[in-house]
Design a protein around this motif. Structure first.
Motif, PDB file in Angstrom:
ATOM      1  N   LEU A  31      36.186  57.337 -10.600  1.00  0.00           N
ATOM      2  CA  LEU A  31      37.096  56.566  -9.744  1.00  0.00           C
ATOM      3  C   LEU A  31      36.633  55.112  -9.620  1.00  0.00           C
ATOM      4  CD1 LEU A  31      39.664  57.123  -8.160  1.00  0.00           C
ATOM      5  CD2 LEU A  31      38.263  57.602  -6.178  1.00  0.00           C
ATOM      6  N   ILE A  32      35.348  54.908  -9.500  1.00  0.00           N
ATOM      7  CA  ILE A  32      34.801  53.544  -9.463  1.00  0.00           C
ATOM      8  C   ILE A  32      35.060  52.844 -10.798  1.00  0.00           C
ATOM      9  CG2 ILE A  32      32.665  52.199  -9.306  1.00  0.00           C
ATOM     10  CD1 ILE A  32      33.515  53.248  -6.633  1.00  0.00           C
ATOM     11  N   THR A  33      34.918  53.563 -11.899  1.00  0.00           N
ATOM     12  CA  THR A  33      35.190  52.985 -13.216  1.00  0.00           C
ATOM     13  C   THR A  33      36.658  52.574 -13.339  1.00  0.00           C
ATOM     14  OG1 THR A  33      33.467  54.368 -14.180  1.00  0.00           O
ATOM     15  CG2 THR A  33      35.056  53.397 -15.706  1.00  0.00           C
ATOM     16  N   ALA A  34      37.565  53.413 -12.848  1.00  0.00           N
ATOM     17  CA  ALA A  34      38.988  53.062 -12.876  1.00  0.00           C
ATOM     18  C   ALA A  34      39.255  51.818 -12.037  1.00  0.00           C
ATOM     19  CB  ALA A  34      39.821  54.239 -12.375  1.00  0.00           C
ATOM     20  N   LEU A  35      38.582  51.708 -10.891  1.00  0.00           N
ATOM     21  CA  LEU A  35      38.745  50.516 -10.054  1.00  0.00           C
ATOM     22  C   LEU A  35      38.234  49.269 -10.770  1.00  0.00           C
ATOM     23  CD1 LEU A  35      39.523  49.346  -7.248  1.00  0.00           C
ATOM     24  CD2 LEU A  35      37.133  49.702  -6.608  1.00  0.00           C
ATOM     25  N   VAL A  36      37.094  49.375 -11.422  1.00  0.00           N
ATOM     26  CA  VAL A  36      36.531  48.229 -12.152  1.00  0.00           C
ATOM     27  C   VAL A  36      37.465  47.812 -13.282  1.00  0.00           C
ATOM     28  CG1 VAL A  36      34.631  47.550 -13.680  1.00  0.00           C
ATOM     29  CG2 VAL A  36      34.141  48.695 -11.521  1.00  0.00           C
ATOM     30  N   ILE A  37      38.053  48.774 -13.972  1.00  0.00           N
ATOM     31  CA  ILE A  37      38.987  48.456 -15.059  1.00  0.00           C
ATOM     32  C   ILE A  37      40.210  47.732 -14.509  1.00  0.00           C
ATOM     33  CG2 ILE A  37      40.608  49.502 -16.697  1.00  0.00           C
ATOM     34  CD1 ILE A  37      38.422  51.600 -17.253  1.00  0.00           C
ATOM     35  N   GLN A  38      40.774  48.214 -13.409  1.00  0.00           N
ATOM     36  CA  GLN A  38      41.954  47.573 -12.833  1.00  0.00           C
ATOM     37  C   GLN A  38      41.635  46.165 -12.326  1.00  0.00           C
ATOM     38  OE1 GLN A  38      45.218  48.569 -12.702  1.00  0.00           O
ATOM     39  NE2 GLN A  38      44.561  50.216 -14.051  1.00  0.00           N
ATOM     40  N   VAL A  39      40.514  46.011 -11.654  1.00  0.00           N
ATOM     41  CA  VAL A  39      40.134  44.684 -11.129  1.00  0.00           C
ATOM     42  C   VAL A  39      39.844  43.720 -12.277  1.00  0.00           C
ATOM     43  CG1 VAL A  39      38.336  43.452  -9.843  1.00  0.00           C
ATOM     44  CG2 VAL A  39      39.339  45.522  -8.900  1.00  0.00           C
TER      45      VAL A  39
END
Length: 138
Positions: free
Chosen positions: A119-127
């Motif tokens: 989930l943190i990785t998905a957030l980093v990708i979106q940001v």
């Protein structure tokens, strides 16, 4: 994640909500850009976001010169996909956005320590997609 029980679920929910909203906005923007390309009205902003090419001169080298209305009428979605760079994948790839949404769906139903990291990785990708998009020509 924080080590204090009551805030773990809230933090994960806030991250999941941010990822979902970002992915939905990105999917809407990408579909509008794809529509412009499919209709033969691709502008500099459309092509630079979908390919990741920031320099208008490089866009002209890749797709040829625009017509008098400053649009590329002969560019297809296949041409855009072929010229896509890593920044273009971050900004306007449906696959990346759907993968982030799948991670959020997995996080809702599965409670595992690795899911929080995903989930943190998905957030980093979106940001990172939003950060990259700030330097695009208008």
């Amino acid at each position: 994640m924080s080590g204090y029980g009551p805030f773990d679920d809230f933090t994960l929910f806030a991250i999941a909500l941010a990822v979902v909203l970002s992915a939905i906005v990105s999917l809407i923007g990408t579909s509008a850009r794809k529509r412009n390309v499919a209709l033969g009205a691709a502008t500099v902003a459309d092509l630079s976001e979908m390919t990741g090419i920031r320099d208008p001169k490089r866009l002209q080298e890749t797709f040829g010169p625009p017509d008098m209305g400053r649009v590329w009428r002969s560019v297809t979605l296949f041409d855009v996909r072929r010229a896509r760079q890593p920044a273009g994948w971050l900004m306007s790839s449906d696959l990346v956005d759907y993968a982030c949404l799948a991670v959020v769906a997995l996080a809702v139903f599965v409670s595992h320590p690795l899911v929080g990291g995903a989930l943190i990785t998905a957030l980093v990708i979106q940001v990172s997609g939003w950060i990259v998009s700030f330097g695009l020509p208008k």
